[in-house]
Design a protein around this motif. Structure first.
Motif, PDB file in Angstrom:
ATOM      1  N   UNK A   1       0.815  -1.212   0.000  1.00 45.87           N
ATOM      2  CA  UNK A   1       0.000   0.000   0.000  1.00 45.87           C
ATOM      3  C   UNK A   1       0.849   1.262   0.000  1.00 45.87           C
ATOM      4  N   UNK A   2       2.022   1.198   0.598  1.00 49.85           N
ATOM      5  CA  UNK A   2       2.874   2.393   0.689  1.00 49.85           C
ATOM      6  C   UNK A   2       3.902   2.479  -0.437  1.00 49.85           C
ATOM      7  N   UNK A   3       4.013   1.424  -1.255  1.00 54.35           N
ATOM      8  CA  UNK A   3       5.015   1.415  -2.326  1.00 54.35           C
ATOM      9  C   UNK A   3       4.825   2.567  -3.324  1.00 54.35           C
ATOM     10  N   UNK A   4       3.603   2.836  -3.805  1.00 51.62           N
ATOM     11  CA  UNK A   4       3.451   3.929  -4.785  1.00 51.62           C
ATOM     12  C   UNK A   4       3.919   5.281  -4.252  1.00 51.62           C
ATOM     13  N   UNK A   5       3.677   5.537  -2.968  1.00 47.78           N
ATOM     14  CA  UNK A   5       4.105   6.819  -2.408  1.00 47.78           C
ATOM     15  C   UNK A   5       5.622   6.951  -2.436  1.00 47.78           C
ATOM     16  N   UNK A   6       6.324   5.808  -2.432  1.00 44.79           N
ATOM     17  CA  UNK A   6       7.788   5.815  -2.499  1.00 44.79           C
ATOM     18  C   UNK A   6       8.292   5.723  -3.934  1.00 44.79           C
ATOM     19  N   UNK A   7       7.350   5.802  -4.890  1.00 49.09           N
ATOM     20  CA  UNK A   7       7.732   5.732  -6.296  1.00 49.09           C
ATOM     21  C   UNK A   7       8.060   4.325  -6.750  1.00 49.09           C
ATOM     22  N   UNK A   8       7.501   3.307  -6.072  1.00 51.36           N
ATOM     23  CA  UNK A   8       7.791   1.912  -6.400  1.00 51.36           C
ATOM     24  C   UNK A   8       6.526   1.212  -6.868  1.00 51.36           C
ATOM     25  N   UNK A   9       6.728   0.057  -7.469  1.00 52.37           N
ATOM     26  CA  UNK A   9       5.634  -0.773  -7.953  1.00 52.37           C
ATOM     27  C   UNK A   9       5.206  -1.737  -6.846  1.00 52.37           C
ATOM     28  N   UNK A  10       3.910  -1.788  -6.564  1.00 54.45           N
ATOM     29  CA  UNK A  10       3.423  -2.652  -5.496  1.00 54.45           C
ATOM     30  C   UNK A  10       3.076  -4.053  -5.943  1.00 54.45           C
ATOM     31  N   UNK A  11       3.333  -4.379  -7.233  1.00 58.62           N
ATOM     32  CA  UNK A  11       2.914  -5.684  -7.769  1.00 58.62           C
ATOM     33  C   UNK A  11       3.503  -6.854  -6.993  1.00 58.62           C
ATOM     34  N   UNK A  12       4.812  -6.832  -6.749  1.00 56.90           N
ATOM     35  CA  UNK A  12       5.475  -7.980  -6.126  1.00 56.90           C
ATOM     36  C   UNK A  12       4.972  -8.212  -4.704  1.00 56.90           C
ATOM     37  N   UNK A  13       4.683  -7.123  -4.009  1.00 63.01           N
ATOM     38  CA  UNK A  13       4.151  -7.289  -2.649  1.00 63.01           C
ATOM     39  C   UNK A  13       2.798  -7.989  -2.689  1.00 63.01           C
ATOM     40  N   UNK A  14       1.986  -7.635  -3.679  1.00 59.69           N
ATOM     41  CA  UNK A  14       0.692  -8.299  -3.819  1.00 59.69           C
ATOM     42  C   UNK A  14       0.838  -9.763  -4.173  1.00 59.69           C
ATOM     43  N   UNK A  15       1.796 -10.052  -5.054  1.00 62.73           N
ATOM     44  CA  UNK A  15       2.014 -11.452  -5.429  1.00 62.73           C
ATOM     45  C   UNK A  15       2.491 -12.269  -4.228  1.00 62.73           C
ATOM     46  N   UNK A  16       3.429 -11.723  -3.461  1.00 65.13           N
ATOM     47  CA  UNK A  16       3.914 -12.427  -2.270  1.00 65.13           C
ATOM     48  C   UNK A  16       2.799 -12.608  -1.248  1.00 65.13           C
ATOM     49  N   UNK A  17       1.915 -11.624  -1.172  1.00 66.91           N
ATOM     50  CA  UNK A  17       0.775 -11.735  -0.259  1.00 66.91           C
ATOM     51  C   UNK A  17      -0.104 -12.919  -0.656  1.00 66.91           C
ATOM     52  N   UNK A  18      -0.324 -13.073  -1.964  1.00 66.57           N
ATOM     53  CA  UNK A  18      -1.139 -14.203  -2.434  1.00 66.57           C
ATOM     54  C   UNK A  18      -0.466 -15.538  -2.107  1.00 66.57           C
ATOM     55  N   UNK A  19       0.849 -15.580  -2.270  1.00 65.54           N
ATOM     56  CA  UNK A  19       1.566 -16.806  -1.925  1.00 65.54           C
ATOM     57  C   UNK A  19       1.430 -17.121  -0.439  1.00 65.54           C
ATOM     58  N   UNK A  20       1.501 -16.085   0.381  1.00 68.98           N
ATOM     59  CA  UNK A  20       1.356 -16.300   1.822  1.00 68.98           C
ATOM     60  C   UNK A  20      -0.058 -16.750   2.175  1.00 68.98           C
ATOM     61  N   UNK A  21      -1.047 -16.236   1.472  1.00 71.98           N
ATOM     62  CA  UNK A  21      -2.410 -16.725   1.704  1.00 71.98           C
ATOM     63  C   UNK A  21      -2.499 -18.227   1.429  1.00 71.98           C
ATOM     64  N   UNK A  22      -1.841 -18.667   0.356  1.00 72.74           N
ATOM     65  CA  UNK A  22      -1.827 -20.099   0.031  1.00 72.74           C
ATOM     66  C   UNK A  22      -1.079 -20.890   1.109  1.00 72.74           C
ATOM     67  N   UNK A  23       0.013 -20.324   1.611  1.00 70.07           N
ATOM     68  CA  UNK A  23       0.752 -21.006   2.676  1.00 70.07           C
ATOM     69  C   UNK A  23      -0.110 -21.169   3.922  1.00 70.07           C
ATOM     70  N   UNK A  24      -0.865 -20.123   4.258  1.00 64.67           N
ATOM     71  CA  UNK A  24      -1.730 -20.191   5.437  1.00 64.67           C
ATOM     72  C   UNK A  24      -2.806 -21.258   5.256  1.00 64.67           C
ATOM     73  N   UNK A  25      -3.393 -21.311   4.062  1.00 67.42           N
ATOM     74  CA  UNK A  25      -4.412 -22.325   3.806  1.00 67.42           C
ATOM     75  C   UNK A  25      -3.818 -23.727   3.901  1.00 67.42           C
ATOM     76  N   UNK A  26      -2.619 -23.901   3.364  1.00 66.17           N
ATOM     77  CA  UNK A  26      -1.956 -25.212   3.439  1.00 66.17           C
ATOM     78  C   UNK A  26      -1.675 -25.589   4.888  1.00 66.17           C
TER      79      UNK A  26
END
Length: 492
Positions: free
Chosen positions: A451-476
């Motif tokens: 959420x704070x990546x754009x304010x720092x001039x960065x792309x937030x895509x990878x954080x979202x992807x890692x978040x999805x992976x962590x959701x899968x880890x939690x389900x597993x």
């Protein structure tokens, strides 16, 4: 001791005994005219001798050339090993860190002075190579109390790199009337307060529950004291192990609370919870950083958009440093020192109840059954929940599983097979739920970073992807937990 092993064999001798003919030892061609010297050792301790009781020693040594060094020895060190350095102005801060958990905020004062006069002999071969050194030492010891009378002793020491030469010299000394001595003849009583790990061998199912619990609590208190200096030195593994010791102490005091009066156990459990929380802040930053490093490293390069790894490292290292600073403050606080005082007093003079007199085997099993029932209730409740409520309930179940595991560890000396089954099962469940909780915490972190990546001039895509992976880890993890729970022991 350059010619030898660095650890000399020591022998006690009478003042009238004469050093045997060292030149008759095999391979020795010449015994050099002895060098005469003097050494003064001033030993420091608290007024109540807390260092001596726990097997520590802090000594200021002045050699015959006027050089000053400090030595510190501790339980578990190899014979003859010590930490030393030049520091004439006072006790080196590094050494104070090593003994702070024992000394706390008490004053360190000189408690004993040893004055040693010695003759040092070099034993050489035909090429004038020093094969061994022998010391003939006479020591006068005087305690610091004004009415204390001094005592004296004489010792012979041999230091040789060659095992055969060392053995031959030892046989010669014994033949001359010398008696093998320990590493330090003035060390009687040192470490008397340190519990013997073999004490569990005398416990059985019929032993009083009090002895079983006390054996465990003393062992964990020693663990806490052992890792305190490692934490002060910044050793990452020391933080984890000290935290585990505090948790084990707190869990044992909680599971077996019926064996003691409510106080001071209740207050000490609160202090141990505080200490574990302080240690946990730094540990959590370590764990999350390592977890995210592995996640990022496993991603295809084209899916890591921006300085994700660098940002994670920078932020979590900052969090760790801040948390470690709070640990240092806590370990130097009056609150911590008083908690250690309280634990020590509890272990020295526990206020036992009638329950503590019961046979350890069945009494401990009863308390473990109570902890197991609490865990089962928590799991049943968690299954009926969803979302954040279920996450919190599973986190509480993890804590209950951990307490059950530690309660079963206490039980192990008297019923090892049954205890191992429970420890293994509880630890397995605890680790699965720990993975789940780590994933949940990491998801929250990634959501914030994204959420704070754009304010720092960065792309937030990878954080979202890692978040999805962590959701899968939690389900597993939830699925693995469901399978593990089906086989959870129904006994004792």
């Amino acid at each position: 001791m350059a010619a030898g092993t660095g650890t000399a064999s020591r022998f006690s001798v009478d003042e009238a005994q004469v050093l045997p003919p060292l030149h008759e030892l095999a391979g020795i061609e010449r015994v050099v005219q002895p060098r005469e010297g003097r050494r003064t050792e001033v030993r420091y301790d608290t007024p109540d001798r807390s260092l001596r009781r726990r097997g520590f020693r802090l000594t200021r040594i002045t050699d015959d050339d006027g050089g000053i060094r400090w030595e510190r020895s501790a339980p578990g060190s190899e014979p003859g090993t010590a930490v030393s350095m030049e520091h004439a102005a006072g006790i080196p801060p590094e050494m104070l860190d090593d003994i702070r958990a024992v000394v706390r905020d008490r004053e360190l004062v000189p408690v004993q002075t040893l004055t040693t006069r010695y003759l040092e002999y070099e034993l050489q071969d035909a090429a004038a190579t020093v094969l061994a050194r022998v010391w003939d030492e006479s020591t006068q010891s005087k305690d610091s109390e004004a009415d204390s009378s001094g005592t004296g002793c004489r010792t012979w020491l041999i230091d040789a790199a060659d095992a055969d030469l060392a053995r031959d010299a030892a046989e010669m000394f014994r033949a001359a009337g010398a008696v093998p001595a320990g590493p330090d003849p003035d060390n009687q009583g040192v470490g008397a307060g340190v519990p013997d790990a073999s004490g569990a061998e005398s416990l059985d199912r019929g032993s009083p529950l009090a002895l079983l619990l006390l054996h465990y609590l003393r062992g964990q208190f020693e663990e806490l004291l052992h890792h305190d200096p490692r934490v002060r030195r910044g050793e990452a593994d020391g933080i984890h192990k000290m935290r585990v010791a505090t948790r084990r102490l707190r869990s044992a005091l909680a599971s077996y609370r019926g064996t003691m009066d409510p106080e001071p156990g209740r207050s000490l459990r609160a202090e141990l919870r505080w200490l574990a929380r302080v240690l946990g802040e730094a540990r959590d930053a370590q764990v999350m950083r390592h977890r995210l490093q592995e996640l990022i490293a496993a991603e295809p390069v084209d899916l890591v958009m921006g300085p994700v790894a660098a940002r994670v490292d920078e932020e979590l290292l900052h969090d760790y440093r801040q948390a470690y600073g709070r640990i240092r403050e806590a370990l130097s606080s009056q609150r911590y020192f008083r908690a250690l005082d309280g634990l020590e007093a509890l272990l020295d003079s526990p206020a036992w109840t009638e329950t503590a007199k019961e046979p350890a085997g069945p009494a401990a099993a009863r308390m473990i059954r109570r902890d197991r029932k609490r865990l089962r209730r928590r799991v049943r409740a968690a299954r009926k929940l969803t979302g954040r409520d279920q996450t919190e309930a599973l986190h509480d179940a993890r804590k209950d599983a951990k307490q059950l595991r530690y309660a079963a560890e206490v039980w192990a000396p008297v019923q090892p097979r049954e205890a191992k089954d429970m420890v293994d099962a509880a630890e397995h469940v605890q680790k699965i739920l720990g993975e789940h909780q780590d994933s949940v915490v990491t998801q929250a972190y990634l959501r914030r970073m994204g959420a704070t990546a754009p304010a720092a001039g960065e792309n937030g895509f990878t954080y979202g992807r890692l978040h999805a992976l962590e959701q899968a880890h939690a389900q597993a993890a939830r699925e693995r937990f469901a399978g593990a729970w089906k086989g959870f022991p129904a006994s004792p």
